[in-house]
Design an enzyme around this catalytic site. Sequence first.
Site, PDB file in Angstrom:
ATOM      1  N   TYR A 123       0.868  -1.182   0.000  1.00  0.00           N
ATOM      2  CA  TYR A 123       0.000   0.000   0.000  1.00  0.00           C
ATOM      3  C   TYR A 123       0.903   1.229   0.000  1.00  0.00           C
ATOM      4  O   TYR A 123       1.467   1.597   1.021  1.00  0.00           O
ATOM      5  CB  TYR A 123      -0.893  -0.057   1.243  1.00  0.00           C
ATOM      6  CG  TYR A 123      -1.982   0.997   1.334  1.00  0.00           C
ATOM      7  CD1 TYR A 123      -2.085   2.046   0.428  1.00  0.00           C
ATOM      8  CD2 TYR A 123      -2.936   0.924   2.348  1.00  0.00           C
ATOM      9  CE1 TYR A 123      -3.084   2.994   0.528  1.00  0.00           C
ATOM     10  CE2 TYR A 123      -3.949   1.872   2.460  1.00  0.00           C
ATOM     11  CZ  TYR A 123      -4.015   2.898   1.555  1.00  0.00           C
ATOM     12  OH  TYR A 123      -5.002   3.841   1.662  1.00  0.00           O
ATOM     13  N   LYS A 153      -1.466  -1.064  -4.147  1.00  0.00           N
ATOM     14  CA  LYS A 153      -2.415   0.035  -4.190  1.00  0.00           C
ATOM     15  C   LYS A 153      -1.579   1.307  -4.212  1.00  0.00           C
ATOM     16  O   LYS A 153      -0.810   1.577  -3.284  1.00  0.00           O
ATOM     17  CB  LYS A 153      -3.350   0.039  -2.984  1.00  0.00           C
ATOM     18  CG  LYS A 153      -4.320   1.220  -3.036  1.00  0.00           C
ATOM     19  CD  LYS A 153      -5.126   1.396  -1.769  1.00  0.00           C
ATOM     20  CE  LYS A 153      -5.995   2.649  -1.894  1.00  0.00           C
ATOM     21  NZ  LYS A 153      -6.711   2.972  -0.631  1.00  0.00           N
ATOM     22  N   SER A 155      -1.559   5.052  -3.951  1.00  0.00           N
ATOM     23  CA  SER A 155      -2.296   6.241  -3.509  1.00  0.00           C
ATOM     24  C   SER A 155      -1.375   7.448  -3.513  1.00  0.00           C
ATOM     25  O   SER A 155      -0.935   7.937  -2.471  1.00  0.00           O
ATOM     26  CB  SER A 155      -2.892   6.017  -2.116  1.00  0.00           C
ATOM     27  OG  SER A 155      -3.911   5.064  -2.163  1.00  0.00           O
ATOM     28  N   GLY A 179      -5.440   4.562  -6.144  1.00  0.00           N
ATOM     29  CA  GLY A 179      -6.108   5.001  -4.931  1.00  0.00           C
ATOM     30  C   GLY A 179      -6.418   6.479  -4.839  1.00  0.00           C
ATOM     31  O   GLY A 179      -6.825   6.949  -3.775  1.00  0.00           O
ATOM     32  N   ASP A 181      -9.005   8.726  -6.163  1.00  0.00           N
ATOM     33  CA  ASP A 181     -10.272   8.546  -6.867  1.00  0.00           C
ATOM     34  C   ASP A 181     -10.518   9.611  -7.934  1.00  0.00           C
ATOM     35  O   ASP A 181     -11.055   9.311  -9.006  1.00  0.00           O
ATOM     36  CB  ASP A 181     -11.425   8.556  -5.872  1.00  0.00           C
ATOM     37  CG  ASP A 181     -11.251   7.508  -4.776  1.00  0.00           C
ATOM     38  OD1 ASP A 181     -10.221   6.796  -4.783  1.00  0.00           O
ATOM     39  OD2 ASP A 181     -12.129   7.417  -3.911  1.00  0.00           O
ATOM     40  N   GLU A 182     -10.119  10.849  -7.634  1.00  0.00           N
ATOM     41  CA  GLU A 182     -10.396  11.950  -8.558  1.00  0.00           C
ATOM     42  C   GLU A 182      -9.479  11.943  -9.778  1.00  0.00           C
ATOM     43  O   GLU A 182      -9.674  12.728 -10.714  1.00  0.00           O
ATOM     44  CB  GLU A 182     -10.289  13.296  -7.840  1.00  0.00           C
ATOM     45  CG  GLU A 182      -8.921  13.598  -7.264  1.00  0.00           C
ATOM     46  CD  GLU A 182      -8.728  13.087  -5.849  1.00  0.00           C
ATOM     47  OE1 GLU A 182      -7.895  13.665  -5.132  1.00  0.00           O
ATOM     48  OE2 GLU A 182      -9.410  12.118  -5.462  1.00  0.00           O
ATOM     49  N   SER A 198     -12.158   5.210  -1.002  1.00  0.00           N
ATOM     50  CA  SER A 198     -13.251   5.439  -0.054  1.00  0.00           C
ATOM     51  C   SER A 198     -14.488   6.025  -0.734  1.00  0.00           C
ATOM     52  O   SER A 198     -15.615   5.732  -0.325  1.00  0.00           O
ATOM     53  CB  SER A 198     -12.789   6.368   1.068  1.00  0.00           C
ATOM     54  OG  SER A 198     -12.367   7.617   0.549  1.00  0.00           O
TER      55      SER A 198
END
Length: 300
Positions: A123, A153, A155, A179, A181-182, A198
């Site tokens: 992660y 993942k 992010s 990770g 999202d936008e 999320s």
Amino acid sequence: MSRTPGILASWRRDPSLCVQKGSQSARHTCHPEVLLGNCLPVYGANPLTVTRPWAEGLDQVVIHVGALSLKESQELAQHAAEIGADGIAVIAPFFLKPWTKDILINFLKEVAAAAPALPFYYYHIPALTGVKIRAEELLDGIQDKIPTFQGLKFSDTDLLDFGQCVDQNRQQQFAFLFGVDEQLLSALVMGATGAVGSTYNYLGKKTNQMLEAFERKDLSLALNYQFCIQRFINFVVKLGFGVSQTKAIMTLVSGIPMGPPRLPLQKASREFTDSAEAKLKSLDFLSFTDLKDGSLEASS
């Protein structure tokens, strides 16, 4: 004293949560991230009572077992294997930080060895851990050290790093789960195989529409969906957006009380939830208008 491992990702094989074509899943899926104990291990709960129902009730569950203590991460990894999890994921320790790739891999290797039958995921979230080792560098030869490594993942907003992870590992069958999202559409173009986030707990429908458009190679429509998602995220970020606010929005949309955050996090204000509700409705994210105040209060 026992501690609670956070759930990195859990999902059902259901059209509302993943893109499907006929009886087979499409290449890209988005998985809602479920935060227990505000993600990192916390005192005061028995992992057996918290994680076992998730592992038994969902088709697939990957449990986050990262911790500041190697021994604790190993114990949580062993527990994940015992309850039938489908994989484990680990962030880098971030108080006494690993400062080289080899040191970080040695830490991850010891955690993975505690659950040798489970797929292992890294992660990568440098904004929170402060560990700036590039994912591209980490992946170079990682399966030689960690045979169960299956992917990461990612992010972070560094699409150069993410793109090189994909480009330099084309012969591997790694999962590249994005990770942020936008920025998901950009990552899909770069080669992301899926996403964990999320916001998919409440923006999943629009995200799936974006994935479906991308699968059809309708990039103009996919971009419109991504922009719509960005409008909401940009709106709540300006209000102040984090775990507490995510819990409040999940309660708002689902009607299921998510409970308050743990200190030092503060509960989301009613002003925030009212503003978020209005924005969700204006962007057609809500399919109903009768929201129960009792559920909102339960999350406060």
